[in-house]
Design a protein around this motif. Structure first.
Motif, PDB file in Angstrom:
ATOM      1  N   SER A 424      12.425   9.359   3.906  1.00  0.00           N
ATOM      2  CA  SER A 424      13.736  10.201   4.196  1.00  0.00           C
ATOM      3  C   SER A 424      14.995   9.396   3.776  1.00  0.00           C
ATOM      4  CB  SER A 424      13.457  10.594   5.468  1.00  0.00           C
ATOM      5  OG  SER A 424      12.295  11.365   5.992  1.00  0.00           O
ATOM      6  N   ALA A 425      14.845   8.239   4.283  1.00  0.00           N
ATOM      7  CA  ALA A 425      16.256   7.344   3.948  1.00  0.00           C
ATOM      8  C   ALA A 425      16.671   7.448   2.412  1.00  0.00           C
ATOM      9  CB  ALA A 425      16.182   6.192   4.453  1.00  0.00           C
ATOM     10  N   TRP A 426      15.507   7.265   1.593  1.00  0.00           N
ATOM     11  CA  TRP A 426      15.775   7.224   0.260  1.00  0.00           C
ATOM     12  C   TRP A 426      15.861   8.713  -0.583  1.00  0.00           C
ATOM     13  CZ3 TRP A 426      17.244   3.398  -3.020  1.00  0.00           C
ATOM     14  CH2 TRP A 426      17.074   1.908  -2.561  1.00  0.00           C
ATOM     15  N   ARG A 427      15.475   9.783  -0.093  1.00  0.00           N
ATOM     16  CA  ARG A 427      15.318  10.935  -0.825  1.00  0.00           C
ATOM     17  C   ARG A 427      16.562  11.464  -1.444  1.00  0.00           C
ATOM     18  NH1 ARG A 427      13.120  14.582   3.652  1.00  0.00           N
ATOM     19  NH2 ARG A 427      15.708  14.635   4.172  1.00  0.00           N
ATOM     20  N   ASP A 428      17.679  11.445  -0.620  1.00  0.00           N
ATOM     21  CA  ASP A 428      18.667  12.047  -1.301  1.00  0.00           C
ATOM     22  C   ASP A 428      19.390  11.156  -2.516  1.00  0.00           C
ATOM     23  OD1 ASP A 428      18.631  14.223   0.375  1.00  0.00           O
ATOM     24  OD2 ASP A 428      20.066  13.295   1.783  1.00  0.00           O
ATOM     25  N   ALA A 465      -7.681   4.041  -1.021  1.00  0.00           N
ATOM     26  CA  ALA A 465      -8.152   5.406  -1.100  1.00  0.00           C
ATOM     27  C   ALA A 465      -8.201   6.074   0.169  1.00  0.00           C
ATOM     28  CB  ALA A 465      -9.518   5.415  -1.852  1.00  0.00           C
ATOM     29  N   GLN A 466      -8.509   5.021   1.189  1.00  0.00           N
ATOM     30  CA  GLN A 466      -8.486   5.493   2.631  1.00  0.00           C
ATOM     31  C   GLN A 466      -7.247   6.175   3.467  1.00  0.00           C
ATOM     32  OE1 GLN A 466     -10.181   2.656   1.735  1.00  0.00           O
ATOM     33  NE2 GLN A 466     -11.844   4.052   1.107  1.00  0.00           N
ATOM     34  N   ASP A 467      -6.145   5.868   2.463  1.00  0.00           N
ATOM     35  CA  ASP A 467      -4.860   6.091   3.188  1.00  0.00           C
ATOM     36  C   ASP A 467      -4.394   7.799   2.871  1.00  0.00           C
ATOM     37  OD1 ASP A 467      -4.551   3.708   4.466  1.00  0.00           O
ATOM     38  OD2 ASP A 467      -3.837   2.782   2.400  1.00  0.00           O
ATOM     39  N   GLY A 468      -5.290   8.678   2.683  1.00  0.00           N
ATOM     40  CA  GLY A 468      -4.858   9.771   2.054  1.00  0.00           C
ATOM     41  C   GLY A 468      -4.022  10.571   3.021  1.00  0.00           C
ATOM     42  N   ALA A 469      -4.326  10.398   4.330  1.00  0.00           N
ATOM     43  CA  ALA A 469      -3.332  11.087   5.396  1.00  0.00           C
ATOM     44  C   ALA A 469      -2.025  10.497   5.126  1.00  0.00           C
ATOM     45  CB  ALA A 469      -3.970  11.138   6.653  1.00  0.00           C
ATOM     46  N   LEU A 470      -1.791   9.103   5.203  1.00  0.00           N
ATOM     47  CA  LEU A 470      -0.567   8.636   5.266  1.00  0.00           C
ATOM     48  C   LEU A 470       0.025   8.882   3.901  1.00  0.00           C
ATOM     49  CD1 LEU A 470       1.390   6.304   6.290  1.00  0.00           C
ATOM     50  CD2 LEU A 470       0.141   4.651   5.363  1.00  0.00           C
ATOM     51  N   LEU A 471      -0.314   9.161   2.965  1.00  0.00           N
ATOM     52  CA  LEU A 471       0.329   9.713   1.593  1.00  0.00           C
ATOM     53  C   LEU A 471       0.839  10.827   1.918  1.00  0.00           C
ATOM     54  CD1 LEU A 471       1.074   9.325  -1.206  1.00  0.00           C
ATOM     55  CD2 LEU A 471      -1.150   9.921  -2.069  1.00  0.00           C
ATOM     56  N   ASP A 472       0.042  11.639   2.365  1.00  0.00           N
ATOM     57  CA  ASP A 472       0.280  13.042   2.693  1.00  0.00           C
ATOM     58  C   ASP A 472       1.776  13.175   3.832  1.00  0.00           C
ATOM     59  OD1 ASP A 472      -1.694  14.275   1.270  1.00  0.00           O
ATOM     60  OD2 ASP A 472      -3.010  14.662   3.083  1.00  0.00           O
ATOM     61  N   ASP A 473       1.651  12.428   4.706  1.00  0.00           N
ATOM     62  CA  ASP A 473       3.015  12.269   5.445  1.00  0.00           C
ATOM     63  C   ASP A 473       4.346  11.800   4.623  1.00  0.00           C
ATOM     64  OD1 ASP A 473       1.355  12.919   7.686  1.00  0.00           O
ATOM     65  OD2 ASP A 473       1.210  10.921   8.274  1.00  0.00           O
ATOM     66  N   ALA A 474       3.979  10.959   3.892  1.00  0.00           N
ATOM     67  CA  ALA A 474       4.979  10.367   3.014  1.00  0.00           C
ATOM     68  C   ALA A 474       5.658  11.346   1.969  1.00  0.00           C
ATOM     69  CB  ALA A 474       4.714   9.197   2.187  1.00  0.00           C
ATOM     70  N   MET A 475       4.800  12.197   1.204  1.00  0.00           N
ATOM     71  CA  MET A 475       4.837  13.216   0.697  1.00  0.00           C
ATOM     72  C   MET A 475       5.629  14.359   1.285  1.00  0.00           C
ATOM     73  SD  MET A 475       1.690  13.166  -2.327  1.00  0.00           S
ATOM     74  CE  MET A 475       2.591  14.400  -3.459  1.00  0.00           C
ATOM     75  N   ALA A 476       5.473  14.701   2.592  1.00  0.00           N
ATOM     76  CA  ALA A 476       6.132  15.696   3.299  1.00  0.00           C
ATOM     77  C   ALA A 476       7.267  15.407   3.463  1.00  0.00           C
ATOM     78  CB  ALA A 476       5.192  15.958   4.532  1.00  0.00           C
ATOM     79  N   ALA A 477       7.523  14.160   3.883  1.00  0.00           N
ATOM     80  CA  ALA A 477       9.034  13.601   3.937  1.00  0.00           C
ATOM     81  C   ALA A 477       9.760  13.516   2.731  1.00  0.00           C
ATOM     82  CB  ALA A 477       8.890  12.020   4.568  1.00  0.00           C
ATOM     83  N   GLY A 478       9.478  13.630   1.635  1.00  0.00           N
ATOM     84  CA  GLY A 478       9.896  13.795   0.274  1.00  0.00           C
ATOM     85  C   GLY A 478       9.264  12.837  -0.701  1.00  0.00           C
ATOM     86  N   ALA A 479       8.442  11.942  -0.452  1.00  0.00           N
ATOM     87  CA  ALA A 479       8.185  11.481  -1.724  1.00  0.00           C
ATOM     88  C   ALA A 479       7.227  12.105  -2.918  1.00  0.00           C
ATOM     89  CB  ALA A 479       7.055  10.323  -1.314  1.00  0.00           C
ATOM     90  N   ASP A 480       7.350  11.696  -4.093  1.00  0.00           N
ATOM     91  CA  ASP A 480       6.823  12.557  -5.167  1.00  0.00           C
ATOM     92  C   ASP A 480       5.171  11.863  -5.303  1.00  0.00           C
ATOM     93  OD1 ASP A 480       8.881  14.221  -6.124  1.00  0.00           O
ATOM     94  OD2 ASP A 480      10.094  12.309  -6.248  1.00  0.00           O
ATOM     95  N   GLY A 481       4.947  10.970  -4.731  1.00  0.00           N
ATOM     96  CA  GLY A 481       3.751  10.363  -5.058  1.00  0.00           C
ATOM     97  C   GLY A 481       3.692   8.789  -4.526  1.00  0.00           C
ATOM     98  N   GLY A 482       2.673   8.184  -4.778  1.00  0.00           N
ATOM     99  CA  GLY A 482       2.377   6.936  -4.036  1.00  0.00           C
ATOM    100  C   GLY A 482       1.917   5.900  -5.052  1.00  0.00           C
ATOM    101  N   ALA A 483       2.110   4.755  -4.584  1.00  0.00           N
ATOM    102  CA  ALA A 483       1.625   3.275  -5.370  1.00  0.00           C
ATOM    103  C   ALA A 483       0.312   2.929  -4.611  1.00  0.00           C
ATOM    104  CB  ALA A 483       2.501   2.374  -5.316  1.00  0.00           C
ATOM    105  N   PHE A 484      -0.652   2.500  -5.527  1.00  0.00           N
ATOM    106  CA  PHE A 484      -2.028   2.215  -4.902  1.00  0.00           C
ATOM    107  C   PHE A 484      -2.071   0.907  -5.474  1.00  0.00           C
ATOM    108  CE2 PHE A 484      -2.231   6.672  -4.086  1.00  0.00           C
ATOM    109  CZ  PHE A 484      -2.973   7.021  -3.328  1.00  0.00           C
ATOM    110  N   ARG A 485      -2.858  -0.079  -4.716  1.00  0.00           N
ATOM    111  CA  ARG A 485      -3.110  -1.523  -4.851  1.00  0.00           C
ATOM    112  C   ARG A 485      -4.444  -1.360  -5.352  1.00  0.00           C
ATOM    113  NH1 ARG A 485      -3.035  -1.751   1.137  1.00  0.00           N
ATOM    114  NH2 ARG A 485      -5.062  -2.354   1.881  1.00  0.00           N
ATOM    115  N   VAL A 486      -4.792  -2.368  -6.435  1.00  0.00           N
ATOM    116  CA  VAL A 486      -5.962  -2.878  -7.115  1.00  0.00           C
ATOM    117  C   VAL A 486      -5.988  -4.345  -6.672  1.00  0.00           C
ATOM    118  CG1 VAL A 486      -7.723  -2.701  -8.822  1.00  0.00           C
ATOM    119  CG2 VAL A 486      -6.004  -0.928  -8.366  1.00  0.00           C
ATOM    120  N   THR A 487      -6.823  -4.850  -5.714  1.00  0.00           N
ATOM    121  CA  THR A 487      -6.932  -6.045  -5.325  1.00  0.00           C
ATOM    122  C   THR A 487      -7.736  -6.921  -6.180  1.00  0.00           C
ATOM    123  OG1 THR A 487      -8.615  -6.072  -3.730  1.00  0.00           O
ATOM    124  CG2 THR A 487      -6.558  -5.416  -2.928  1.00  0.00           C
TER     125      THR A 487
END
Length: 588
Positions: A424-428, A465-487
């Motif tokens: 939200s802080a970065w969206r605008d 891959a288990q963070d689907g709900a957290l990504l949904d919350d971030a996108m609801a706040a205005g994110a266009d997507g997410g970065a996923f780690r491949v350890t």
């Protein structure tokens, strides 16, 4: 740009032909190979079949005062007489004499040398058309010499540029105007301040499209002004200048003659000219030789490159990438001044491996030197992914707005419970700049520490891959997507296949070992990991961008590892595979 170039031309330089094959008056054994290396380059140029070739000088090694000058010129004409495309040349300091400075290590240009050059090689300067483009070949060793030809060339150049106004003009010369800074002091590898300032102003004023220079035996790419043409300093065909081996953090290997024979950096450029813009392709010769009388080997044409780096692949620029390094004064070509130079083999690596997107900390946008260099790379087709761990302040918002055209996306990182607020802080800020915003979850060793005696600090980022709900919350706040780690312990193909099919998706692929104390130097494993990630991303319906960590070797510190390129910025197997992929020649 369209996909097909209008035509292609080649620029070659610094062949340093000797009077006899296999013999050189130079103390470095590598110089004895110059004739055979030039002969191989002629064969490669014939295979590449450009519309024409321009030699940017130092055709021969003996300077005009040496008795071998004429014999070396005869060998040059014999070797390049086998070239199929038309050949144009211009004088270098070995062909004409050094620029007129009293501390230069060889005799300066004079009227006798100029006459010898004209009778041996042809006109000091010339211009010609190809298609709708004008090519101006300039003799800059004579600048400030006081010779009649100096004033005559200035008049000719001013008239030529005025007559060519509104046309596409490529300016080709020997000495670079400067290496890093237009106001840098004079040294062996640039022009004196007065002619440099006058020439630069002319080229910028008349809208020259590009400048090509040589002399340094080392690649550099520098804009003449913030909105002016790029100056491309091209590689040599004969040998590397030893002083510039100080650009690299890894020392030369024993067989490289203290840097003189860093043969992976030898070669020439093919320049693809498009209806709008141009693209460089590096033909690495790797010091290949062809002796007189030997059968010409089968050399495949260098495949055409896309007009700009394609989206989809990128790299994390963890190490300093925009700063100039100090080249020691060496007692050979410079003794009285330090000179600053950037390692622009980084740009060579990015272009060669098709790595468009460059991940950097937000700090780089706030640093004037890095920000200016971002603009330069953006004009070459690259885009940046700044990442931040704090809300934007006024400086950050201004930097994002200023460099918006250079940005691919903005990555914001926070702990799970604070990620929606960070978005939200970065969206605008992101929205005002028209730049996509992606979210990334912070995770550290504190989050997974157990009760055992073993513990290692680390800080990481990216969803699983288990963070689907957290990504949904971030996108609801205005994110266009997410970065996923491949350890390091993950299978890249499996992780990427499981990533969501919605929004802007970035896969961050680490190349290190899971243990920060263990060196990952298994090039076969790294190459396999890189290519598995690319294959999986191309099969994914959301077309995720793959960011590799990292570009160059980490040979010390935490998580030591081989990169796509080694510490001398020569390609490792994974880098070669990406280059083949970018060129469309990959065979797995």
């Amino acid at each position: 740009m369209t996909d097909a170039p209008l035509f292609t031309f080649a620029v070659v330089a610094d062949t340093h032909i000797n009077p006899e094959d296999g013999v050189s008056g130079s103390p470095w054994p590598t110089n004895r190979l110059a004739n055979d290396r030039a002969r191989w380059a002629v064969a490669a140029l014939n295979a590449d079949a450009p519309a024409f070739v321009v030699h940017l000088g130092d055709m021969v090694h003996p300077i005009p005062t040496q008795p071998g000058y004429g014999a070396a010129a005869a060998r040059y004409h014999a070797i390049f007489g086998e070239l199929a495309p038309p050949l144009y040349c211009l004088p270098g300091n070995h062909d004409l004499g050094d620029k007129p400075v009293d501390w230069m290590p060889a005799h300066p240009v004079n009227a006798t040398f100029a006459d010898a050059y004209v009778s041996t090689f042809g006109p000091l300067w010339q211009a010609f058309d190809h298609g709708d483009c004008r090519f101006i070949l300039h003799a800059n060793p004579i600048l400030d010499s006081g010779l009649a030809q100096d004033a005559e060339q200035w008049r000719w150049l001013e008239n030529e540029l005025a007559a060519s106004r509104g046309r596409r003009v490529f300016f080709i010369t020997h000495y670079p105007l400067f290496l890093t800074d237009q106001d840098e002091p004079e040294h062996y590898d640039n022009l004196a301040p007065a002619p440099r300032t006058r020439l630069r102003a002319l080229l910028v004023e008349h809208g020259v499209e590009a400048v090509f220079a040589a002399h340094v035996h080392t690649i550099f790419h520098t804009a003449l002004s913030p909105d002016g043409p790029a100056q491309h300093v091209i590689p040599a065909l004969s040998a590397i200048r030893l002083d510039y081996s100080h650009l690299f953090k890894s020392p030369p290997r024993d067989w490289q003659e203290h840097g003189r024979n860093d043969s992976a950096k030898l070669g020439y450029y093919l320049v693809d000219v498009y209806p709008s813009g141009y693209r460089l392709r590096l033909r690495r010769s790797h010091g290949a030789c062809l002796r007189e009388g030997e059968a010409v080997p089968a050399i495949a044409p260098l495949p055409p490159a896309p007009p700009a780096p394609a989206p989809g692949l990128g790299v994390d620029l963890r190490q300093g990438w925009s700063d100039a390094r100090i080249i020691p004064y060496t007692g050979v070509v410079d003794e009285f001044r330090r000179k600053a130079a950037r390692n622009d083999y980084l740009i060579t690596a990015l272009q060669e491996a098709g790595l468009r997107d460059l991940r950097v900390p937000l700090d780089d946008l706030l640093d004037p030197q890095s920000a200016a260099r971002m603009a330069d790379l953006a004009r070459m087709g690259h885009r940046f992914q700044p990442f931040a761990f704090a809300p934007p302040d006024a400086r950050a918002r201004a930097a994002i707005a200023h460099l918006a055209d250079a940005l691919a996306r903005i990555e914001v990182i926070a702990r799970a419970d604070g990620l929606p607020d960070m978005v939200s802080a970065w969206r605008d800020t992101a929205g005002s700049a028209g730049v996509p915003l992606i979210a990334s979850k912070l995770w550290t060793s504190a989050d997974i520490a157990g009760s055992g005696a073993s513990f290692s600090h680390f800080i990481g980022h990216g969803f699983t891959a288990q963070d689907g709900a957290l990504l949904d919350d971030a996108m609801a706040a205005g994110a266009d997507g997410g970065a996923f780690r491949v350890t390091p312990d993950d299978d890249p193909a499996a992780v990427i296949a499981a990533m969501p099919k919605r929004g802007a998706v970035v896969a961050y692929v680490t190349l290190c070992d899971a243990n920060p104390a263990v060196m990952m130097n298994d090039d076969a494993r790294i190459k396999r990991r890189v290519m598995d990630a690319v294959t999986a991303a191309r099969a994914h319906s959301a077309h995720p961008v793959v960011i590799f960590d990292t570009l160059e070797d980490f040979d010390r510190g935490y998580y030591p590892r081989n990169g796509l390129y080694d510490g001398q910025f020569n390609p490792r197997p994974a880098g070669l595979a990406l280059a083949a992929l970018a060129a469309g020649t990959l065979r797995r």
